[in-house]
Write a protein that holds these residues in place. Structure first.
Motif, PDB file in Angstrom:
ATOM      1  N   ILE A  36       0.839  -1.205   0.000  1.00  0.00           N
ATOM      2  CA  ILE A  36       0.000   0.000   0.000  1.00  0.00           C
ATOM      3  C   ILE A  36       0.872   1.253   0.000  1.00  0.00           C
ATOM      4  O   ILE A  36       0.579   2.227  -0.702  1.00  0.00           O
ATOM      5  CB  ILE A  36      -0.996  -0.019   1.168  1.00  0.00           C
ATOM      6  N   ASN A  40       0.864   4.109  -2.833  1.00  0.00           N
ATOM      7  CA  ASN A  40       0.647   5.495  -2.399  1.00  0.00           C
ATOM      8  C   ASN A  40       1.723   6.441  -2.925  1.00  0.00           C
ATOM      9  O   ASN A  40       1.480   7.635  -3.055  1.00  0.00           O
ATOM     10  CB  ASN A  40       0.560   5.560  -0.875  1.00  0.00           C
ATOM     11  N   THR A  60      -7.803  -0.573  -4.455  1.00  0.00           N
ATOM     12  CA  THR A  60      -6.876   0.032  -3.490  1.00  0.00           C
ATOM     13  C   THR A  60      -6.325   1.345  -4.033  1.00  0.00           C
ATOM     14  O   THR A  60      -6.290   2.356  -3.322  1.00  0.00           O
ATOM     15  CB  THR A  60      -5.729  -0.941  -3.160  1.00  0.00           C
ATOM     16  N   SER A  61      -5.929   1.344  -5.292  1.00  0.00           N
ATOM     17  CA  SER A  61      -5.375   2.556  -5.909  1.00  0.00           C
ATOM     18  C   SER A  61      -6.395   3.687  -5.920  1.00  0.00           C
ATOM     19  O   SER A  61      -6.069   4.831  -5.597  1.00  0.00           O
ATOM     20  CB  SER A  61      -4.916   2.249  -7.335  1.00  0.00           C
ATOM     21  N   SER A  63      -8.924   4.014  -3.920  1.00  0.00           N
ATOM     22  CA  SER A  63      -9.156   4.415  -2.526  1.00  0.00           C
ATOM     23  C   SER A  63      -8.049   5.316  -1.998  1.00  0.00           C
ATOM     24  O   SER A  63      -8.270   6.084  -1.064  1.00  0.00           O
ATOM     25  CB  SER A  63      -9.280   3.176  -1.637  1.00  0.00           C
ATOM     26  N   LEU A  64      -6.886   5.224  -2.602  1.00  0.00           N
ATOM     27  CA  LEU A  64      -5.763   6.082  -2.209  1.00  0.00           C
ATOM     28  C   LEU A  64      -5.736   7.386  -3.018  1.00  0.00           C
ATOM     29  O   LEU A  64      -4.825   8.194  -2.873  1.00  0.00           O
ATOM     30  CB  LEU A  64      -4.442   5.330  -2.385  1.00  0.00           C
ATOM     31  N   LYS A  66      -5.636   7.652  -6.417  1.00  0.00           N
ATOM     32  CA  LYS A  66      -4.787   7.574  -7.606  1.00  0.00           C
ATOM     33  C   LYS A  66      -5.638   7.471  -8.868  1.00  0.00           C
ATOM     34  O   LYS A  66      -6.630   6.754  -8.890  1.00  0.00           O
ATOM     35  CB  LYS A  66      -3.864   6.341  -7.533  1.00  0.00           C
ATOM     36  N   ARG A 110     -10.699  11.769  -4.151  1.00  0.00           N
ATOM     37  CA  ARG A 110     -10.494  10.524  -3.392  1.00  0.00           C
ATOM     38  C   ARG A 110     -11.738  10.128  -2.603  1.00  0.00           C
ATOM     39  O   ARG A 110     -12.173   8.977  -2.638  1.00  0.00           O
ATOM     40  CB  ARG A 110      -9.305  10.684  -2.457  1.00  0.00           C
TER      41      ARG A 110
END
Length: 135
Positions: A36, A40, A60-61, A63-64, A66, A110
């Motif tokens: 992660i 990030n 995940t990306s 959620s960060l 990106k 985000r």
């Protein structure tokens, strides 16, 4: 890549030549926290798959905060677009885009990504689905 050391070595050699210090091959297992942290530190995420792959990494990306670039023929692309998830981009248009502006915009969106994703991928969404399934 995967179980094909010759392909992996060939790709790494090509990437080192063409991408130089922008290429960081992951050749050993990274723990969740380290992985992660790696995502990030990225400015953009490119998943050049034709099939549904790396969904967890894409979520995940996003959620960060990106921006994620996908092929439009990847089934994940239209699905996330239909869900109203921002920060999904057509990889075929990357050459016509201002990446710096996209990164700045993605960071601001985000929370929108998280809200859109939670409608479908949260404990509450899973419970509602199971309740409806059992009716």
């Amino acid at each position: 890549y995967g179980d094909s050391p010759p392909y992996s070595q060939l790709f790494q050699k090509w990437a080192q030549k063409h991408l130089q210090n922008q290429f960081f091959p992951i050749t050993t297992f990274l723990g969740r926290k380290d992985y992660i942290n790696l995502i990030n530190r990225m400015d953009i995420v490119v998943m050049y798959h034709n099939r549904q792959q790396a969904f967890g990494n894409i979520i995940t990306s996003l959620s960060l905060g990106k921006p994620v670039f996908l092929k439009p023929n990847n089934p994940i692309y239209p699905m996330l677009k239909a869900m109203g998830v921002p920060n999904i981009y057509d990889i075929n248009k990357i050459g016509n885009l201002n990446i710096k502006e996209i990164c700045e915009s993605a960071a601001k969106k985000r929370e929108q990504c998280i809200v859109a994703l939670k409608k479908y991928y949260s404990e509450q969404a899973r419970l509602e689905y199971l309740v409806n399934l059992l009716k």
